[in-house]
Design a protein around this motif. Structure first.
Motif, PDB file in Angstrom:
ATOM      1  N   THR A 202      68.940  52.266   3.916  1.00 20.55           N
ATOM      2  CA  THR A 202      68.280  50.864   4.530  1.00 20.55           C
ATOM      3  C   THR A 202      68.339  51.218   5.968  1.00 20.55           C
ATOM      4  OG1 THR A 202      70.255  49.851   4.429  1.00 20.55           O
ATOM      5  CG2 THR A 202      68.681  49.531   2.736  1.00 20.55           C
ATOM      6  N   MET A 203      69.235  51.744   6.781  1.00 19.38           N
ATOM      7  CA  MET A 203      69.425  51.910   8.022  1.00 19.38           C
ATOM      8  C   MET A 203      68.078  52.710   8.585  1.00 19.38           C
ATOM      9  SD  MET A 203      72.045  54.016  10.568  1.00 19.38           S
ATOM     10  CE  MET A 203      71.613  55.475   9.749  1.00 19.38           C
ATOM     11  N   PHE A 204      68.237  54.023   7.981  1.00 18.97           N
ATOM     12  CA  PHE A 204      66.933  54.826   8.195  1.00 18.97           C
ATOM     13  C   PHE A 204      65.652  54.221   7.753  1.00 18.97           C
ATOM     14  CE2 PHE A 204      70.310  58.112   8.382  1.00 18.97           C
ATOM     15  CZ  PHE A 204      70.066  58.887   9.521  1.00 18.97           C
ATOM     16  N   VAL A 205      65.680  53.436   6.931  1.00 18.54           N
ATOM     17  CA  VAL A 205      64.492  52.890   6.678  1.00 18.54           C
ATOM     18  C   VAL A 205      63.626  52.195   7.673  1.00 18.54           C
ATOM     19  CG1 VAL A 205      63.025  51.150   5.402  1.00 18.54           C
ATOM     20  CG2 VAL A 205      64.548  52.828   4.150  1.00 18.54           C
ATOM     21  N   TYR A 206      64.667  51.439   8.432  1.00 22.39           N
ATOM     22  CA  TYR A 206      64.167  50.755   9.468  1.00 22.39           C
ATOM     23  C   TYR A 206      64.088  51.424  10.811  1.00 22.39           C
ATOM     24  CZ  TYR A 206      64.480  46.401   6.702  1.00 22.39           C
ATOM     25  OH  TYR A 206      64.113  45.477   5.641  1.00 22.39           O
ATOM     26  N   LEU A 207      64.999  52.140  10.942  1.00 24.16           N
ATOM     27  CA  LEU A 207      64.984  53.029  12.267  1.00 24.16           C
ATOM     28  C   LEU A 207      63.752  54.069  12.397  1.00 24.16           C
ATOM     29  CD1 LEU A 207      66.839  53.941  14.765  1.00 24.16           C
ATOM     30  CD2 LEU A 207      67.910  55.605  13.288  1.00 24.16           C
ATOM     31  N   MET A 208      63.276  54.500  11.203  1.00 27.59           N
ATOM     32  CA  MET A 208      62.075  55.389  11.362  1.00 27.59           C
ATOM     33  C   MET A 208      60.890  54.615  11.628  1.00 27.59           C
ATOM     34  SD  MET A 208      62.933  58.501  10.911  1.00 27.59           S
ATOM     35  CE  MET A 208      61.571  59.272  10.680  1.00 27.59           C
ATOM     36  N   SER A 209      60.853  53.504  11.863  1.00 28.25           N
ATOM     37  CA  SER A 209      59.579  52.662  12.178  1.00 28.25           C
ATOM     38  C   SER A 209      59.358  53.063  13.714  1.00 28.25           C
ATOM     39  CB  SER A 209      59.869  51.182  12.040  1.00 28.25           C
ATOM     40  OG  SER A 209      59.862  50.628  10.949  1.00 28.25           O
ATOM     41  N   ILE A 210      60.502  53.547  14.436  1.00 29.15           N
ATOM     42  CA  ILE A 210      60.153  53.621  15.813  1.00 29.15           C
ATOM     43  C   ILE A 210      59.398  55.070  16.033  1.00 29.15           C
ATOM     44  CG2 ILE A 210      61.377  54.500  18.192  1.00 29.15           C
ATOM     45  CD1 ILE A 210      63.628  52.447  17.248  1.00 29.15           C
ATOM     46  N   PRO A 211      59.825  56.168  15.334  1.00 29.37           N
ATOM     47  CA  PRO A 211      58.894  57.365  15.693  1.00 29.37           C
ATOM     48  C   PRO A 211      57.697  57.215  14.972  1.00 29.37           C
ATOM     49  CG  PRO A 211      60.791  58.005  14.116  1.00 29.37           C
ATOM     50  CD  PRO A 211      61.348  56.491  14.744  1.00 29.37           C
ATOM     51  N   GLY A 212      57.703  56.540  13.592  1.00 35.02           N
ATOM     52  CA  GLY A 212      56.429  56.172  12.907  1.00 35.02           C
ATOM     53  C   GLY A 212      55.272  55.459  13.730  1.00 35.02           C
ATOM     54  N   GLY A 213      55.874  54.393  14.651  1.00 30.57           N
ATOM     55  CA  GLY A 213      54.810  53.977  15.579  1.00 30.57           C
ATOM     56  C   GLY A 213      54.426  54.897  16.785  1.00 30.57           C
TER      57      GLY A 213
ATOM     58  N   ILE B 103      48.775  58.308   5.338  1.00 27.14           N
ATOM     59  CA  ILE B 103      49.982  59.411   5.084  1.00 27.14           C
ATOM     60  C   ILE B 103      51.125  58.956   4.536  1.00 27.14           C
ATOM     61  CG2 ILE B 103      51.094  61.282   6.411  1.00 27.14           C
ATOM     62  CD1 ILE B 103      48.704  61.457   8.327  1.00 27.14           C
ATOM     63  N   GLY B 104      51.537  57.743   5.347  1.00 25.58           N
ATOM     64  CA  GLY B 104      52.811  56.983   4.685  1.00 25.58           C
ATOM     65  C   GLY B 104      52.938  56.665   3.490  1.00 25.58           C
ATOM     66  N   GLY B 105      51.830  56.067   3.032  1.00 25.97           N
ATOM     67  CA  GLY B 105      51.562  55.690   1.644  1.00 25.97           C
ATOM     68  C   GLY B 105      51.759  56.749   0.480  1.00 25.97           C
ATOM     69  N   PHE B 106      51.041  57.751   0.806  1.00 26.28           N
ATOM     70  CA  PHE B 106      50.913  59.005   0.015  1.00 26.28           C
ATOM     71  C   PHE B 106      52.395  59.637  -0.018  1.00 26.28           C
ATOM     72  CE2 PHE B 106      46.233  59.177   0.295  1.00 26.28           C
ATOM     73  CZ  PHE B 106      46.145  59.000  -1.195  1.00 26.28           C
ATOM     74  N   THR B 107      52.990  59.482   0.981  1.00 25.78           N
ATOM     75  CA  THR B 107      54.317  60.019   1.146  1.00 25.78           C
ATOM     76  C   THR B 107      55.454  59.204   0.258  1.00 25.78           C
ATOM     77  OG1 THR B 107      54.228  60.983   3.403  1.00 25.78           O
ATOM     78  CG2 THR B 107      56.436  60.474   2.572  1.00 25.78           C
ATOM     79  N   LEU B 108      55.180  57.691   0.303  1.00 29.12           N
ATOM     80  CA  LEU B 108      56.157  56.843  -0.437  1.00 29.12           C
ATOM     81  C   LEU B 108      55.718  57.057  -1.844  1.00 29.12           C
ATOM     82  CD1 LEU B 108      55.480  53.636   1.577  1.00 29.12           C
ATOM     83  CD2 LEU B 108      57.691  54.696   0.820  1.00 29.12           C
ATOM     84  N   VAL B 109      54.479  57.380  -2.376  1.00 27.11           N
ATOM     85  CA  VAL B 109      54.153  57.565  -3.683  1.00 27.11           C
ATOM     86  C   VAL B 109      54.755  58.915  -4.136  1.00 27.11           C
ATOM     87  CG1 VAL B 109      52.337  58.451  -5.277  1.00 27.11           C
ATOM     88  CG2 VAL B 109      51.557  56.571  -3.378  1.00 27.11           C
ATOM     89  N   ALA B 110      54.996  59.825  -3.361  1.00 25.81           N
ATOM     90  CA  ALA B 110      55.584  60.997  -4.074  1.00 25.81           C
ATOM     91  C   ALA B 110      57.079  60.905  -3.932  1.00 25.81           C
ATOM     92  CB  ALA B 110      55.426  62.186  -2.775  1.00 25.81           C
ATOM     93  N   GLY B 111      57.712  60.005  -2.987  1.00 23.53           N
ATOM     94  CA  GLY B 111      59.004  59.619  -2.969  1.00 23.53           C
ATOM     95  C   GLY B 111      59.331  58.946  -4.339  1.00 23.53           C
TER      96      GLY B 111
ATOM     97  N   LEU C  64      61.959  61.221   1.358  1.00 21.99           N
ATOM     98  CA  LEU C  64      60.274  60.983   1.549  1.00 21.99           C
ATOM     99  C   LEU C  64      59.955  59.436   1.537  1.00 21.99           C
ATOM    100  CD1 LEU C  64      58.977  63.269  -1.445  1.00 21.99           C
ATOM    101  CD2 LEU C  64      58.717  63.672   1.185  1.00 21.99           C
ATOM    102  N   ILE C  65      60.627  58.546   0.906  1.00 18.97           N
ATOM    103  CA  ILE C  65      60.742  57.140   1.098  1.00 18.97           C
ATOM    104  C   ILE C  65      60.988  56.547   2.311  1.00 18.97           C
ATOM    105  CG2 ILE C  65      61.475  54.835   0.244  1.00 18.97           C
ATOM    106  CD1 ILE C  65      61.720  56.100  -2.596  1.00 18.97           C
ATOM    107  N   VAL C  66      61.877  57.268   3.041  1.00 20.16           N
ATOM    108  CA  VAL C  66      62.127  56.715   4.302  1.00 20.16           C
ATOM    109  C   VAL C  66      61.234  57.157   5.376  1.00 20.16           C
ATOM    110  CG1 VAL C  66      63.745  57.596   6.537  1.00 20.16           C
ATOM    111  CG2 VAL C  66      64.832  56.916   4.346  1.00 20.16           C
ATOM    112  N   ALA C  67      60.596  58.523   5.135  1.00 26.18           N
ATOM    113  CA  ALA C  67      59.670  58.645   6.120  1.00 26.18           C
ATOM    114  C   ALA C  67      58.235  57.942   5.919  1.00 26.18           C
ATOM    115  CB  ALA C  67      59.407  60.402   5.904  1.00 26.18           C
ATOM    116  N   GLY C  68      58.166  57.937   4.675  1.00 26.54           N
ATOM    117  CA  GLY C  68      56.678  57.081   4.547  1.00 26.54           C
ATOM    118  C   GLY C  68      56.809  55.525   4.742  1.00 26.54           C
ATOM    119  N   THR C  69      57.874  54.911   4.716  1.00 27.82           N
ATOM    120  CA  THR C  69      58.160  53.538   5.100  1.00 27.82           C
ATOM    121  C   THR C  69      57.914  53.514   6.654  1.00 27.82           C
ATOM    122  OG1 THR C  69      59.320  53.069   3.296  1.00 27.82           O
ATOM    123  CG2 THR C  69      59.629  51.487   5.064  1.00 27.82           C
ATOM    124  N   GLY C  70      58.354  54.567   7.339  1.00 29.75           N
ATOM    125  CA  GLY C  70      58.450  54.545   9.018  1.00 29.75           C
ATOM    126  C   GLY C  70      56.887  54.665   9.231  1.00 29.75           C
TER     127      GLY C  70
END
Length: 304
Positions: free
Chosen positions: A48-59, A74-82, A100-106
């Motif tokens: 959960t820490m990385f899920v929220y933290l990855m919002s910074i590089p994602g933005g 791109i994030g959505g398809f990454t989430l689907v794969a995860g 994959l879920i962490v990256a997609g959510t970010g």
């Protein structure tokens, strides 16, 4: 509407997986890993820490390279794969899926919220209402996830529950891609001149507050954001216990038998969203009436 349903299904996938993740890790049935409570909570907290933290590089990626629309796709398809990979039992697949879920959510989470603000011009009185509607989508997705994914995961198999979260995200992608035509001028990559793109004169640098190039008003905003970070950190550190420690408490120490049927543990995850959906409109209506009568509580009227 498009952003509402996209975010609703994204939250369905996230809260569905969040609701059963720790339960799956400690379970010794239905394909669970049989970990100790401590091991499960350590992984949950890191995830959960990385899920929220990855919002910074994602933005940053969306602002500088991709644009918000492309970042959401791109994030959505990454989430689907995860999420779909979570349905595969081996541990290597499990850890890969979490990444994959962490990256997609970010990529998806911060940018779709920003697009809501982009629907309205600055000063538009509908902006707050738009975010309220969007927020209802978040809670509707969270509630449905707790009920559906929680039931399937606990009663029929954890990996079936994880795959349901993936199919929910597929629906979110379909809605967003289909509805891009209604989002003209929103979420596109724009090139804006930055303070790093030009050289300021000495007078301009002094006026903007020195080396970092911020003026007094901008420094005030940065300080407010920093204070908000601290407050938000404490809140979310507490709130996310719902999917971890409180989830285990509900499983081990709560009488969940109603009329002879055992309520799935993950269903209790949906209570927060249920009360927001049922009582949020009532509270908002009361607030509007108080505002019309000039009877807003003093603290909040000053805040506004």
């Amino acid at each position: 509407m498009i952003l509402f349903f996209t975010e609703m299904w994204e939250r369905f996938s996230y809260y569905g997986m969040r609701g059963i993740l720790v339960l799956f890790l400690v379970s010794q049935t239905n394909g669970g890993y049989g970990w100790s409570n401590i091991e499960a909570l350590e992984l949950y907290g890191t995830y959960t820490m990385f899920v929220y933290l990855m919002s910074i590089p994602g933005g940053i990626l969306a602002d500088k390279v991709l644009g918000q629309k492309n970042a959401v796709i791109i994030g959505g398809f990454t989430l689907v794969a995860g999420h779909l990979l979570m349905a595969y039992p081996p541990e290597w697949a499990f850890y890969t899926a979490l990444c994959l879920i962490v990256a997609g959510t970010g990529l998806l989470k911060p940018n779709i919220s920003t697009m809501v603000g982009g629907l309205y011009k600055e000063g538009d009185s509908r902006r707050d209402s738009g975010f309220t509607i969007f927020y209802m989508g978040i809670n509707l997705g969270a509630l449905l996830a707790s009920l559906i994914v929680g039931l399937v995961g606990e009663k029929y198999g954890w990996h079936y529950g994880f795959s349901l979260a993936g199919f929910g995200m597929i629906l979110g992608q379909v809605v967003f891609i289909w509805g891009r035509k209604y989002l003209k001028g929103v979420g596109n990559l724009t090139k804006k001149e930055s303070s790093t793109d030009r050289i300021f004169t000495k007078e301009e640098t002094a006026a903007r507050g020195g080396f970092l190039g911020f003026n007094r008003n901008e420094w005030d905003r940065i300080i407010v954001i920093f204070i908000s970070f601290i407050i938000v950190l404490v809140f979310w550190a507490s709130f996310e216990q719902a999917g971890g420690l409180m989830n285990l408490y509900a499983k081990d120490y709560t009488d969940r038998v109603v009329f002879g049927w055992e309520v799935p543990t993950a269903w209790l995850q949906g209570l927060n969203s249920f009360f927001i959906l049922t009582l949020g409109g009532v509270v908002a209506a009361v607030w509007i009436k108080l505002a019309k009568r000039g009877k807003n509580p003093l603290l909040f009227s000053r805040w506004v």
